[in-house]
Design an enzyme around this catalytic site. Sequence first.
Site, PDB file in Angstrom:
ATOM      1  N   LYS A  17       1.004  -1.279  -0.013  1.00 41.71           N
ATOM      2  CA  LYS A  17      -0.031   0.045   0.090  1.00 41.71           C
ATOM      3  C   LYS A  17       0.645   1.419   0.063  1.00 41.71           C
ATOM      4  CE  LYS A  17      -2.299   0.225   3.852  1.00 41.71           C
ATOM      5  NZ  LYS A  17      -2.254   1.507   4.509  1.00 41.71           N
ATOM      6  N   ARG A 130      10.871 -10.867   3.578  1.00 38.17           N
ATOM      7  CA  ARG A 130      11.090  -9.389   3.975  1.00 38.17           C
ATOM      8  C   ARG A 130      12.253  -9.282   4.954  1.00 38.17           C
ATOM      9  NH1 ARG A 130       6.761  -4.703   4.241  1.00 38.17           N
ATOM     10  NH2 ARG A 130       6.129  -5.458   6.515  1.00 38.17           N
TER      11      ARG A 130
HETATM   12  P1  AMP Z   1      -0.105   1.360   9.016  1.00 35.73           P
HETATM   13  O1  AMP Z   1       1.270   2.069   8.968  1.00 35.73           O
HETATM   14  O2  AMP Z   1      -1.022   1.972   8.018  1.00 35.73           O
HETATM   15  O3  AMP Z   1       0.123  -0.171   8.602  1.00 35.73           O
HETATM   16  O4  AMP Z   1      -0.460   1.799  10.460  1.00 35.73           O
HETATM   17  C1  AMP Z   1       0.448   1.181  11.640  1.00 35.73           C
HETATM   18  C2  AMP Z   1      -0.458   1.189  12.941  1.00 35.73           C
HETATM   19  O5  AMP Z   1      -1.265   2.546  13.021  1.00 35.73           O
HETATM   20  C3  AMP Z   1      -1.710   0.458  12.623  1.00 35.73           C
HETATM   21  O6  AMP Z   1      -1.547  -0.794  13.098  1.00 35.73           O
HETATM   22  C4  AMP Z   1      -2.716   0.970  13.668  1.00 35.73           C
HETATM   23  O7  AMP Z   1      -2.189   0.711  15.062  1.00 35.73           O
HETATM   24  C5  AMP Z   1      -2.366   2.509  13.439  1.00 35.73           C
HETATM   25  N1  AMP Z   1      -3.372   2.889  12.653  1.00 35.73           N
HETATM   26  C6  AMP Z   1      -3.021   3.692  11.541  1.00 35.73           C
HETATM   27  N2  AMP Z   1      -4.261   4.006  10.832  1.00 35.73           N
HETATM   28  C7  AMP Z   1      -5.398   3.866  11.593  1.00 35.73           C
HETATM   29  C8  AMP Z   1      -6.554   3.815  11.649  1.00 35.73           C
HETATM   30  N3  AMP Z   1      -7.131   4.560  10.328  1.00 35.73           N
HETATM   31  N4  AMP Z   1      -7.368   3.490  12.489  1.00 35.73           N
HETATM   32  C9  AMP Z   1      -6.974   2.934  13.569  1.00 35.73           C
HETATM   33  N5  AMP Z   1      -5.626   2.722  13.862  1.00 35.73           N
HETATM   34  C10 AMP Z   1      -4.770   3.122  12.851  1.00 35.73           C
END
Ligand code: AMP
Length: 218
Positions: A17, A130
């Site tokens: 993503k 990875r």
């Molecule tokens: P990501 O980098 O998008 O994988 O996000 C890392 C972590 O940030 C996730 O595992 C959640 O703990 C938190 N997080 C990011 N975006 C959200 C969201 N929209 N809602 C809730 N938690 C989020």
Amino acid sequence: MKTLKRFVLVGAPASGKGTQAHFLAEKFGLETLSTGALLRHEIETDSELGKQAASYMGKAMLVPDEIVNGIVRNWMATHTEKGWLLDGYPRTLAQAEALEADLAALGMPLDVVVWLDVTHELIEARMLRRRECSSCGYITRDGENTCPSCGGIMKTRGDDNPEAFARRRKDYERLTEPVARYFLDKGQAVHISVTEEGEPEDVFLRMKHALEDFAKNN
Ligand code: AMP
């Protein structure tokens, strides 16, 4: 022909993503809000918000909707001119509803949701390969033991441990996939299905064509 200016990108952990968000931002001239990156930054700087988020993120849990909704609401209120991309938000149906209400209040439409739908098998295979360099942080996806950049020792990433990953994957299936389906059912989403390993550039090419078709038909 619809002009695409405001994007949401939905995809599972380790779906690629972040890379696709980067390509989309370049192609469409968008500013990106990655809620995950923003939360990590808040934790690093030990802000009040960071302290709240850390207790959830440390357990690989989603941060509560109210906290994340507030962050995105504030960000959108200061980004009304240029096009943007939300990377990693909304992740629950409650967040999707909050987003729609906030956009309506700002008088801005959401133009398209991109659903990057990578099979579970493919993601698992990726996780196993990875590696992150313990010296310089360089990331590879071919299971190397020696860093191609600095010669350091390559290790599995901390957040790629099977328990944390399984939890994040489950949340994705239970809470986030319904968000993608919600927008798909409303005719507001493009669905990019990835079932075989390939180059990120090729996935993006398919995404670009799907978005061109979407813009033509809406
Ligand atoms: P990501 O980098 O998008 O994988 O996000 C890392 C972590 O940030 C996730 O595992 C959640 O703990 C938190 N997080 C990011 N975006 C959200 C969201 N929209 N809602 C809730 N938690 C989020």
